[in-house]
Each structure stands twice: as C-alpha cells, then as structure tokens.
Design an enzyme around this catalytic site. Structure first.
Site, short mmCIF file in Angstrom:
data_model
loop_
_atom_site.label_atom_id
_atom_site.label_comp_id
_atom_site.label_asym_id
_atom_site.label_seq_id
_atom_site.Cartn_x
_atom_site.Cartn_y
_atom_site.Cartn_z
N SER A 1 -5.41 7.84 -5.65
CA SER A 1 -6.10 7.67 -6.84
C SER A 1 -5.88 9.08 -6.85
O SER A 1 -5.62 10.37 -6.23
CB SER A 1 -7.77 6.97 -6.33
OG SER A 1 -7.49 6.13 -5.80
N1 SAH Z 1 -7.75 4.66 -1.27
C1 SAH Z 1 -6.71 4.71 -1.40
C2 SAH Z 1 -6.36 4.53 -3.07
C3 SAH Z 1 -6.28 3.09 -2.58
S1 SAH Z 1 -4.84 2.42 -4.10
C4 SAH Z 1 -6.13 6.42 -1.57
O1 SAH Z 1 -7.39 7.55 -1.01
O2 SAH Z 1 -4.79 6.46 -1.61
C5 SAH Z 1 -5.68 0.52 -3.43
C6 SAH Z 1 -5.06 0.13 -2.02
O3 SAH Z 1 -5.58 -0.50 -1.23
C7 SAH Z 1 -3.30 -0.19 -1.71
O4 SAH Z 1 -2.72 0.72 -1.19
C8 SAH Z 1 -3.33 -1.63 -1.86
O5 SAH Z 1 -2.44 -2.19 -0.63
C9 SAH Z 1 -4.63 -1.34 -1.04
N2 SAH Z 1 -5.57 -3.95 -0.82
C10 SAH Z 1 -5.49 -3.84 -2.28
N3 SAH Z 1 -5.74 -5.59 -2.00
C11 SAH Z 1 -5.85 -5.00 -0.79
C12 SAH Z 1 -6.76 -5.77 -0.03
N4 SAH Z 1 -7.18 -7.51 0.33
N5 SAH Z 1 -7.22 -5.48 1.83
C13 SAH Z 1 -6.16 -4.45 1.79
N6 SAH Z 1 -6.40 -3.69 1.40
C14 SAH Z 1 -6.09 -4.00 -0.20
#
Ligand code: SAH
Length: 214
Positions: free
Chosen positions: A64
């Site tokens: 993000s």
């Molecule tokens: N917090 C992260 C941002 C990640 S982007 C950071 O600091 O880098 C969002 C993430 O959510 C992705 O890696 C995606 O694979 C995950 N995601 C999406 N749906 C999900 C679910 N149902 N359960 C767990 N992770 C999920």
C-alpha cells in the site's frame, strides 16, 4: 551526495510527505521512521520504496501507499496492550508498522508465497510479536477472538460479518469498502454495547478481498 546521505535524505523526505498528508500521531510517525519500507519492496521497484505510492509485489498484489498505511494506522488508534488482526499480509509492511504499536499482531494472507516471504522478513527484523498465517482471512480467526483492533487491507463489498463478530466491545475495525475496480471508501467501525457505529474516513483504492486460498 554520498549514497548513505542520499538514503537518509530520501527517508527524511518520506516522513515529511506522510506528515504533510495529515498524519500527526507521533507514535505512528516514529513507527514509520523505524521500519524501513525498502526492506518490503523487492526487485525493480525497490528504488522507489520511499515514494508515496503503492508498488507491485509478488502474486499480482501491491504494497500500500505509505501515507495510506500511516492514516489507517492512526485511524485504528492502537494501544500498547492491543491484540490486532490484519487481513491481507501482502508484503508485511503494515503488520511491521503495527508491531511497533501493539502487543500482538495476527496477520492473514491467502497467498502462501507472500505469507512466507513476509514471515522471513519478520524473523530477520526481529519482529517477534507478529504471527502470520496462510488462510482466507474473510473468516477471521474465531479461535483467537475477540480482537481489540482489526484492519483489512483489501477491499470488501461490505465489512465481512465474521470480522464484525470477532471485534471486542469498544474495539475498532478499519476496512476499505466498495467495488474493487472503482474508488472505495475507508470505513471505521466501532463496536458499541448496543451495536456498530460506522464512519466514512476517505476515498482509497485497494486490491479486492478474494475468497479462498491463492
Ligand atoms: N497490508 C499489505 C497490503 C496488501 S495488498 C502490505 O502492507 O503490503 C492486500 C493483500 O490482501 C494481498 O496480498 C492479497 O493477497 C490479500 N488478500 C486478499 N483477499 C484475502 C483474503 N480473503 N484473505 C487473506 N488475504 C487476502
């Protein structure tokens, strides 16, 4: 300018940008200063780690935008004794920031590759209060509920019911809500004795919350 000076300047500018986006909580700013975003961005985008923009990571996901990480962290109002649940480990950056502010972080990711890379980084950086798990986070972690704070870093169409149920009374959840390919709204949910209170914070853009494992 020598390389270390240039790096130092880039990191100072990074914090300055985050402040200029309206983040004032000194604990949050200190955590953003301490955790080096560069460690969480690999490959060709590593040089852009201190820019205030989301960047691609493995599995088609994104780390993000740092000012959004800071604003979400501030909005979560984390205390030092809190047990926090994060949905969407991704690079692990948000969990690392939270690890500086709370007692214990549980972070859930549906892509094993991402969860493993993040866990390696947590070990290397000595962030021992983070536990990462490979699972569909939309169900939360019922066995470890209730949580003081819940942060969802992928966009849901509505705040997922199981997560609302796993928030303790007085607890706060931050979640981007809306269709994945349009602008979404960041929502703060506070659980009261008699129900849930919803506040709209700002427009954001996140990858979608997807069901099942990746
Ligand atoms: N917090 C992260 C941002 C990640 S982007 C950071 O600091 O880098 C969002 C993430 O959510 C992705 O890696 C995606 O694979 C995950 N995601 C999406 N749906 C999900 C679910 N149902 N359960 C767990 N992770 C999920």
């Amino acid at each position: 300018m020598s390389e270390p000076d240039a790096l130092l300047e880039a990191r100072m500018r990074f914090i300055y940008t985050i402040r200029s986006r309206g983040v004032t909580d000194t604990r949050v700013l200190q955590a953003m200063e301490k955790i080096d975003r560069r460690a969480f961005v690999t490959g060709i985008f590593a040089d852009r780690a201190y820019e205030d923009m989301p960047l691609p990571i493995a599995c088609g996901q994104t780390i993000s935008q740092p000012s959004v990480v800071a604003l979400m962290t501030e909005a979560l109002q984390v205390g030092p004794r809190d047990k926090v649940l994060e949905i969407g480990t991704g690079s692990g950056y948000q969990a690392a920031i939270l690890s500086q502010l709370a007692r214990r972080i549980y972070t859930l990711e549906r892509h094993r590759t991402l969860a493993q890379a993040a866990q390696k980084l947590f070990d290397r950086l000595g962030l021992a209060n983070i536990t990462s798990m490979v699972t569909d986070g939309s169900h939360g972690l019922p066995d470890l509920a209730p949580f003081d704070r819940i942060i969802v870093t992928a966009a849901a169409e509505d705040p997922p019911g199981p997560l609302l149920a796993q928030l303790r009374i007085g607890g706060i959840m931050i979640v981007p809500v809306g269709q994945s390919d349009t602008v979404q709204t960041l929502i703060r949910v506070t659980r009261r004795d008699d129900g849930y209170e919803y506040e709209e914070l700002r427009a954001v853009r996140f990858v979608p919350l997807v069901e099942g494992l990746g």
